[in-house]
Design an enzyme around this catalytic site. Structure first.
Site, PDB file in Angstrom:
ATOM      1  N   SER A 190       0.942  -1.199  -0.075  1.00  0.00           N
ATOM      2  CA  SER A 190       0.054  -0.081  -0.223  1.00  0.00           C
ATOM      3  C   SER A 190       0.797   1.247  -0.105  1.00  0.00           C
ATOM      4  CB  SER A 190      -0.882   0.009   1.255  1.00  0.00           C
ATOM      5  OG  SER A 190      -0.221  -0.196   2.229  1.00  0.00           O
ATOM      6  N   HIS A 218      -5.454  -3.837  -2.181  1.00  0.00           N
ATOM      7  CA  HIS A 218      -5.255  -2.724  -3.002  1.00  0.00           C
ATOM      8  C   HIS A 218      -5.086  -3.360  -4.497  1.00  0.00           C
ATOM      9  CE1 HIS A 218      -4.435   0.596  -0.520  1.00  0.00           C
ATOM     10  NE2 HIS A 218      -4.152  -0.206   0.079  1.00  0.00           N
ATOM     11  N   LYS A 249     -12.275  -0.404  -1.033  1.00  0.00           N
ATOM     12  CA  LYS A 249     -11.372   0.328  -2.013  1.00  0.00           C
ATOM     13  C   LYS A 249     -12.023   0.221  -3.273  1.00  0.00           C
ATOM     14  CE  LYS A 249      -7.218  -0.114   0.766  1.00  0.00           C
ATOM     15  NZ  LYS A 249      -7.794  -0.598   2.061  1.00  0.00           N
TER      16      LYS A 249
END
Lengths: 415, 81
Positions: A190, A218, A249
């Site tokens: 990240s 991610h 996300k």
């Protein structure tokens, strides 16, 4: 009164120390929905300012997508607002299991269990499947939630240097005598934006009889040709024992996460993972929204393709301008400044030019590795990126760092 | 004594330091400065126990005791026969 002046003073001192260290965190109030263009009140009480958001995890631009919002509304109407229960008492609706099946299909795993967040998934999974006879071997840059999850687990733990496969192999040899060896990594890291070498890791895990856990928070939705994640990118789909990921996300950005992988591992989590057993079920409105996200992703790769193009455009622009970047293939592109104060000054100057991007420094990143972390979205248009690039160049010129190497920036500003 | 210090120092450099890290000495704080996280201490513990044929009780293998090469060597010496 139990909260005495002495106790108050104690906390005030600690808070003062945080402020003096320059690491006091302040929230910035956003007066709009999440998107490339947002309206921000900062500092508190200041006039609301229109800025381009360059630091959201909204990789696919789905956080405020009309179809997702419509599906969430429909979920609210048909399944209600809350479940007032954990999953195993009376908190499981048909749509919860439907979402678990959709995730399993999308990731190419055997089964999936939902958690209130990926933080919770990581907090629960290790303790549910390992004992003191076992060892967890993690990359040194894994996410904080994995570190917390490992702390809650009685298994032994060790680490290997970031993405250093020789060092991982040494550790697998060192701990050959343990009952279960679990290798742990982020898919995309990240803070640095680089990808784990999952192909090599799978090989090593096979060679040394170890399991592999990947936190793909991610990555899920956009890494790999069809957005399945880092395992698709590395051609090892079906070979990762445990994937943890988030819906907070790219997949709509609301909340929720999961553990997906071997059937028995998922079953063990359903029996023993404490954040699953003792925390409320994901709200139906969110489940409905995420199901729509999977419909969108399964119908077309258009959004991840656009994200890939935007990322290449942004990286090329910054490189040509003369910034020092971290290498990587993800939409996380850190602009390296090395000096903590410079990262804060740079961020402030960007904001005054209508660009919202945050400076990170120790302890969030290693000492002397301060940076502005930029995150690209499919919600960005080229004009957003051009405007952001112009601001970066302007501020870069102001501080005289364009074209400088790491050593030259450090010589100028210190670590 | 210095041989032991150098042995430990060299292990710490090889095991924990990355390219570009500043040079460390016998006194450099390892854990409190972030060079070594508490999880990574296990390698150091295994190394010490194997190298010097000792057994360090888990309650003695604290972040404080492992915070620099001098304190690590002092700890090892307590358990050397």
């Amino acid at each position: 009164m139990s909260f005495s002046e002495k106790i108050r003073g104690l906390y005030q001192t600690q808070l003062g120390e945080i402020r003096n260290a320059g690491i006091y965190k302040e929230e910035r109030f956003i007066h709009s929905s999440q998107a490339a263009d947002i309206e921000v009140e900062f500092p508190t009480g200041a006039e609301v300012k229109k800025v381009i958001n360059m630091c959201a995890n909204n990789y696919l631009g789905l956080s405020s997508h009309p179809e997702v919002i419509k599906a969430a509304h429909a979920g609210l109407d048909t399944r209600g607002y809350g479940m007032s229960s954990v999953r195993f008492i009376c908190g499981t609706q048909d749509i919860h299991r439907e979402l678990e099946n959709r995730v399993t299909e999308f990731l190419g795993t055997e089964d999936t269990i939902l958690f209130p967040s990926c933080m919770d998934a990581n907090a629960g999974v290790f303790e549910a499947i390992l004992t003191s006879e076992d060892i967890m071997i993690s990359d040194r840059l894994v996410h904080a939630s994995i570190i917390d999850g490992m702390r809650l687990c009685s298994a032994q733990h060790d680490t290997f240097k970031h993405s250093n496969m020789e060092h991982l192999e040494e550790k697998l040899l060192l701990h050959a005598d343990k009952r279960i060896k679990l290798v742990i990594t982020d898919g995309v890291f990240s803070m640095d934006g680089d990808l784990a070498k999952l192909d090599i890791m799978v090989e090593l895990c096979n060679k040394y009889d170890a399991m592999l856990l990947v936190d793909d928070s991610h990555s899920t939705g956009f890494i790999g040709k069809t957005g399945r994640g880092t395992h698709e990118h590395c051609n090892v789909m079906g070979q990762i024992d445990i994937i943890t990921t988030t819906f907070g996300k790219a997949l709509g950005g609301a909340s929720g996460g999961c553990v997906s992988g071997r059937k028995e591992i998922v079953d063990m989590c359903r029996q023993k993972a404490r954040p699953y057993l003792f925390s409320n079920t994901i709200a139906p409105v969110i489940v409905s929204g995420v199901l729509k996200v999977f419909d969108i992703l399964s119908a077309s790769t258009e959004r991840r393709d656009k994200l890939e193009k935007n990322t290449a455009y942004w990286r090329k622009g910054l490189t040509e301008a003369g910034f020092v970047l971290k290498e990587g293939d993800s939409p996380i592109i850190p602009v390296m400044l090395f000096n903590a104060k410079l990262s804060q000054d740079f961020s402030r100057d960007l904001f005054s030019r209508g660009i919202y991007a945050i400076g990170f420094f120790f302890p969030v990143v290693p000492n002397g590795q301060a940076r502005i972390r930029t995150q690209i979205s499919a919600g960005h248009e080229i004009h957003h990126l051009d405007k952001a690039l112009a601001a970066f160049i302007e501020v870069g010129k102001k501080y005289g760092i364009l074209g400088l190497t790491k050593e030259q920036i450090v010589a100028k500003y210190g670590l | 004594m210095d041989d032991m210090k150098d042995l430990v120092l060299n292990y710490v450099i090889k095991e924990y330091m990355e390219d570009g890290d500043e040079e460390i000495t016998y006194d450099t704080p390892l854990i409190s400065s972030g060079y070594v996280d508490s999880f990574s201490m296990v390698s150091l513990l295994v190394f010490l126990e194997n190298k010097f044929t000792i057994k360090i009780p888990p309650e003695k293998a604290t972040p404080e005791a492992f915070d620099n090469v001098n304190s690590i060597v002092a700890l090892v010496k307590q358990y050397l026969k």
